[in-house]
Structure formats: C-alpha cells, structure tokens
Scaffold this motif. Structure first.
Motif: not given
Length: 356
Positions: A185-189, A288-304, A175-179
């Motif tokens: 974003f308002t999602d809980q941290g 980024f500390g701006e509550h617009t994104s979540r981080s992702m780590q590592g590379s993926a299959a097909g990453s070129t 219920m916290t998910f939103g903007y």
C-alpha cells in the motif's frame, strides 16, 4: 528561588512561560477528561509523558520496547459510537452528488444502532439513530476499514464541514491511498503533523490501554497484562455476568446490541472503556513491515476464537487498509486543544516591553 529573582526579566520570561504552560495544560487536561468535548466525543487525557516502554515478558516480543509516548494526547473513552457515525455518514450521503474519495469505499456498518431516516426527502439519503433499539446511540459501529476511519478523522479535523475537500485531507491525504505494482500500500504511514484527530499509533494505543502511572509508584509507573488495570484475565460474558463483550454469542447476534460503556467497572488505568469487546481497533502501525496491513488490537463482540489471547498487549493482528469485517472498528485519538487562557497568558508573558 533567590537565584530566579536575581535574573533579569528577559531571562525569567522563558522560565515563567514554562511554568505557566505546565500548570495550565495540567488543569485543562484534567477538565478535558471530565466531560465530552464540543465534538460530542467523550475524551480521556493520556498524561504521564515519557513513560517507560513495555518491558514485561511476552510470548512473541511483539511490543517489547513499545508504548512510550513523550506527548500529551487524548483517546476516546469508547470506540466510535453509532451517534458519531450517523452524523458522519449523513455528511457523506445527504448530497445530490455522491461523495467520491480516492480508493475508499464508504460502506454502511453491518451492525450499529442506526436506520434509514424515513422522514428525509433528499437530496441523497440520511440515517437516524434507531428509536426501536435500546441505547442505540452508544452501540459500536463495526465493519469499518482503516481508510474509512481515516476519512472520518479528516472530517473531524475540518470541523465537520460538508465540503468534499473536508473528507480528503486534514489528518490523512487520501490521494496517497492505493497500491504499487508489488501489492504494497502507498497510504501515508502516519497522520499529518498538524492533525487534530487521528487513528492512534501503536504506542498511543498500548499506553492508554495497559500503562498505569501509579502501578509501581510515581514517576515510574508500570504495565499491566489485561486492559482492566490488572494482570488477571478478563471474565467474558453479558453485562452483570462478565467484564467484557467477547468470547460469547447471544441469540440473534444480541452481543452487537450491548452498548459501549455497559461494563463501567472494566476500565484501563487512564479510564478507557471497552478496550476488550465492541470491535477490534485499528492503529496506524504496519505490523509486518511489508506495507500490506495495518494492525488491530483487542478482541471484538462475537469473537469466539481469538479472545482472550487478543486482549494481551503483545497480541497483534492485521488486515489490509481497505479490508472490511464485522469485527473491525476503531477508537479516535486527538490533540489537546489549546485553551484560550493559555493563549492569553503567553501573550502577556511575551508582550514586548516598551522603552521608557
């Protein structure tokens, strides 16, 4: 030791309890990392509590001072598999009334090892692990948004219940998910304190992927620059030719048909597999500390275009929590289950003494 026995029993109890706790947890953690748990997930216990933070020079200073974790926890040996995702999606969709979760779009993965089950007659719909795809159960599930990953954590926290409430809270309150009106974003941290399963924190992910308690000798340990317990860059290529499933493509997108665990010799010091390749992995961190994104780590299959830079500990990428792409996935984190033997032992130690 004589000082210990000179103390009254009431003063010795906390000391005995602490000793028992450390011994039993250590034994349980060792056993828990040796085989899949009752939830069907192959867990690795991440110990070396209060490890030193990452202190090596990197290109952006993004993770300097990060990666120290003062608690025991578990990480999935691999990313979430098709087998787990099939069970989850069947709990979501095999119902007469479609499941609705606030601001969460439960899309089918673009690439995974499942297909619609032709033998199922309702209600709703079901998937099955495809019998025509080799090692289909161990293929990674991609195209996973951060919010869908959070819903999976809720479902696991609630013992895979099919009740609608099992998907909406437990690890994360959906219920916290939103903007808000500014686009933040308002999602809980972070996950709920009592969560049993969650999306890893940045510190948990970094530690499990790059820290080695034996690198510079116990108890200090040290940090590697590659997720194969070394400072050597990975060699990318199919199994038998390379060390990770990234930076190459196969005909008919065959890189997405390489199962998790296909590079058994490429593992972190704690034993995680496929930290590079499979999918990019979500964490809870707001990069980024701006509550617009979540981080992702590592590379993926097909990453070129991203690897091998994405396989360094200091490499951070991010996306909005609702975003879906064929490279997005994640790896579960979990608490250490309390063994019954520990509960019994503590009950004995703290049992009130009767007056004579």
């Amino acid at each position: 030791m004589s000082a210990f026995f000179s103390k009254p029993f009431s003063a010795r109890v906390p000391m005995l309890a602490a000793l028992a706790l450390s011994l039993v947890i250590a034994a349980w953690a060792s056993r828990a990392s040796a085989q899949p748990g009752p939830d069907g997930i192959d867990w690795v216990t991440i110990g070396a509590t209060n490890n030193p933070a990452y202190n090596r020079e990197d290109h952006g200073g993004n993770v300097t001072g990060r990666g120290s974790v003062p608690w025991l926890y578990r990480m999935g040996r691999t990313e979430v598999t098709t087998a787990t995702w099939v069970e989850f999606f069947n709990a979501v969709y095999a119902r007469a009334t479609p499941l609705a979760v606030n601001n969460v779009w439960l899309f089918e993965p673009v690439d995974w090892g499942a297909e619609i089950d032709p033998t199922y007659n309702g209600p709703g719909m079901k998937w099955r692990v495809s019998p025509s795809i080799p090692s289909a159960a161990m293929l990674p599930a991609n195209s996973i948004s951060w919010r869908v990953a959070a819903v999976l954590c809720n479902w696991l926290h609630n013992d895979k219940s099919s009740a609608p409430s099992a998907f909406t809270n437990g690890a994360y309150d959906t219920m916290t998910f939103g903007y808000d009106t500014t686009g933040r974003f308002t999602d809980q941290g972070v996950h709920n304190p009592n969560a049993r399963y969650w999306i890893p924190t940045l510190d948990e992910w970094l530690k499990a992927s790059y820290f080695d308690p034996n690198k510079d000798g116990l108890p200090q340990g040290g940090w590697w620059r590659s997720p194969n317990a070394s400072d050597n860059p990975l060699i990318y290529g199919p199994p038998g030719q390379g060390q990770a499933n990234a930076l190459f493509n196969l005909p008919n997108d065959g890189q997405w048909r390489i199962p998790l665990g296909a590079y058994p010799d490429t593992r972190t010091a704690f034993g995680l597999l496929d930290v590079s390749g499979g999918t990019q992995e979500w964490t809870e961190w707001d990069p980024f500390g701006e509550h617009t994104s979540r981080s992702m780590q590592g590379s993926a299959a097909g990453s070129t275009g991203g690897a091998p830079i994405l396989d360094r500990p200091d490499s951070i990428s991010g996306a909005p929590p609702f975003a879906v792409a064929d490279t997005f996935g994640f790896r579960l984190a979990s608490s250490i289950p309390t063994p019954a033997s520990l509960i019994f032992l503590l009950g004995v130690l703290f049992q009130p003494r009767r007056r004579q």
